[in-house]
Design an enzyme around this catalytic site. Structure first.
Site, PDB file in Angstrom:
ATOM      1  N   GLY A  59       0.841  -1.190   0.000  1.00  0.00           N
ATOM      2  CA  GLY A  59       0.000   0.000   0.000  1.00  0.00           C
ATOM      3  C   GLY A  59       0.874   1.236   0.000  1.00  0.00           C
ATOM      4  O   GLY A  59       1.990   1.215   0.526  1.00  0.00           O
ATOM      5  N   GLN A  64       3.081   9.906   1.239  1.00  0.00           N
ATOM      6  CA  GLN A  64       4.354   9.196   1.453  1.00  0.00           C
ATOM      7  C   GLN A  64       5.374   9.487   0.354  1.00  0.00           C
ATOM      8  O   GLN A  64       6.559   9.247   0.533  1.00  0.00           O
ATOM      9  CB  GLN A  64       4.123   7.684   1.525  1.00  0.00           C
ATOM     10  CG  GLN A  64       3.393   7.241   2.770  1.00  0.00           C
ATOM     11  CD  GLN A  64       3.171   5.752   2.738  1.00  0.00           C
ATOM     12  OE1 GLN A  64       2.185   5.268   2.216  1.00  0.00           O
ATOM     13  NE2 GLN A  64       4.124   5.018   3.292  1.00  0.00           N
ATOM     14  N   CYS A 107       5.537  -0.111   7.512  1.00  0.00           N
ATOM     15  CA  CYS A 107       5.235   1.036   6.646  1.00  0.00           C
ATOM     16  C   CYS A 107       6.468   1.386   5.822  1.00  0.00           C
ATOM     17  O   CYS A 107       7.579   1.391   6.350  1.00  0.00           O
ATOM     18  CB  CYS A 107       4.824   2.217   7.528  1.00  0.00           C
ATOM     19  SG  CYS A 107       4.410   3.705   6.611  1.00  0.00           S
ATOM     20  N   LEU A 108       6.260   1.677   4.549  1.00  0.00           N
ATOM     21  CA  LEU A 108       7.383   2.060   3.685  1.00  0.00           C
ATOM     22  C   LEU A 108       8.069   3.328   4.194  1.00  0.00           C
ATOM     23  O   LEU A 108       9.244   3.544   3.922  1.00  0.00           O
ATOM     24  CB  LEU A 108       6.900   2.266   2.250  1.00  0.00           C
ATOM     25  CG  LEU A 108       6.417   1.000   1.525  1.00  0.00           C
ATOM     26  CD1 LEU A 108       5.919   1.338   0.128  1.00  0.00           C
ATOM     27  CD2 LEU A 108       7.501  -0.058   1.470  1.00  0.00           C
ATOM     28  N   HIS A 149      -4.797   1.669   7.310  1.00  0.00           N
ATOM     29  CA  HIS A 149      -3.419   2.151   7.471  1.00  0.00           C
ATOM     30  C   HIS A 149      -3.146   3.288   6.476  1.00  0.00           C
ATOM     31  O   HIS A 149      -2.643   4.345   6.860  1.00  0.00           O
ATOM     32  CB  HIS A 149      -2.467   0.968   7.244  1.00  0.00           C
ATOM     33  CG  HIS A 149      -1.018   1.332   7.233  1.00  0.00           C
ATOM     34  ND1 HIS A 149      -0.156   0.930   8.218  1.00  0.00           N
ATOM     35  CD2 HIS A 149      -0.269   2.042   6.341  1.00  0.00           C
ATOM     36  CE1 HIS A 149       1.068   1.395   7.931  1.00  0.00           C
ATOM     37  NE2 HIS A 149       1.020   2.062   6.798  1.00  0.00           N
ATOM     38  N   GLU A 150      -3.489   3.060   5.210  1.00  0.00           N
ATOM     39  CA  GLU A 150      -3.222   4.077   4.180  1.00  0.00           C
ATOM     40  C   GLU A 150      -4.112   5.307   4.357  1.00  0.00           C
ATOM     41  O   GLU A 150      -3.676   6.430   4.130  1.00  0.00           O
ATOM     42  CB  GLU A 150      -3.382   3.490   2.774  1.00  0.00           C
ATOM     43  CG  GLU A 150      -2.429   2.347   2.444  1.00  0.00           C
ATOM     44  CD  GLU A 150      -0.961   2.671   2.653  1.00  0.00           C
ATOM     45  OE1 GLU A 150      -0.561   3.848   2.568  1.00  0.00           O
ATOM     46  OE2 GLU A 150      -0.193   1.731   2.918  1.00  0.00           O
ATOM     47  N   HIS A 153      -2.687   7.807   6.636  1.00  0.00           N
ATOM     48  CA  HIS A 153      -1.692   8.700   6.007  1.00  0.00           C
ATOM     49  C   HIS A 153      -2.353   9.956   5.442  1.00  0.00           C
ATOM     50  O   HIS A 153      -1.756  11.031   5.453  1.00  0.00           O
ATOM     51  CB  HIS A 153      -0.954   7.987   4.868  1.00  0.00           C
ATOM     52  CG  HIS A 153       0.171   7.119   5.324  1.00  0.00           C
ATOM     53  ND1 HIS A 153       1.272   7.599   5.988  1.00  0.00           N
ATOM     54  CD2 HIS A 153       0.376   5.778   5.183  1.00  0.00           C
ATOM     55  CE1 HIS A 153       2.105   6.592   6.241  1.00  0.00           C
ATOM     56  NE2 HIS A 153       1.576   5.491   5.771  1.00  0.00           N
TER      57      HIS A 153
END
Length: 187
Positions: A59, A64, A107-108, A149-150, A153
């Site tokens: 994701g 991000q 997370c990235l 989660h996304e 953001h």
């Protein structure tokens, strides 16, 4: 409804977009609604997908990669070439289940940090696809968690803000070069 924007699910040596990491202000700003869905936005979706696959993610939210837009790409099956990704534009949570579950998240934007997070078991959202068509989706398990989660953001929240065990959180962040001061608890 999966996307029909096609990009090859492979790692690129030089992904088109640059990831931003915990501590970067761009991750804390609420994203703006997308007002124009056009070829330019679809190109951004392609670049986000290429970047996500290159970084082994499932994701990625636009903030991000430093883009202040309510745009998310998700693919919970990156190893299956025929499974299309999901593109969420201006997603809105319609409903969440009262049942909660705890699972490990990463997370990235916070590489190598994996911690338990409590989230609703099921989420129902409304969103637009990459052609501006209104859609709804009800998801649980990994997909539901990934959506929540996304979507965090898009509101300037990162998953570490939801970690309840602050001692483990502080240790993991420190071990991986991140500051505990960057956490803004929402639990």
């Amino acid at each position: 409804m999966p996307s029909d924007i096609a990009v090859e699910k492979k790692k690129l040596k030089n992904p088109p977009l640059k990831l931003h990491y915990l501590g970067d202000r761009v991750l804390r700003q609420p994203a703006k609604r997308v007002t124009k869905i056009d070829d330019e936005l679809r190109q951004l979706v392609r670049e986000m997908l290429q970047t996500m696959y290159s970084e082994d993610g499932i994701g990625l939210a636009a903030p991000q990669v430093g883009i202040n837009k309510q745009l998310i790409v998700i693919d919970c099956e990156p190893d299956k070439p025929n499974t299309p990704p999901l593109v969420l534009i201006n997603p809105v949570i319609k409903q969440v289940s009262s049942e909660l579950c705890i699972a490990q998240e990463g997370c990235l934007s916070i590489p190598k940090v994996y911690l338990d997070v409590k989230r609703p078991q099921v989420v129902e959202i409304a969103y637009k696809d990459e052609y501006g068509r209104p859609k709804t989706l009800k998801a649980g398990d990994l997909l539901g968690r990934c959506i929540l989660h996304e979507m965090d953001h898009l509101n300037g929240v990162v998953f570490v803000d939801r970690v309840e065990n602050s001692l483990t959180l502080a240790q993991e962040l420190s071990k991986n070069g991140f500051s505990y001061q960057t956490v803004k608890p929402v639990v």
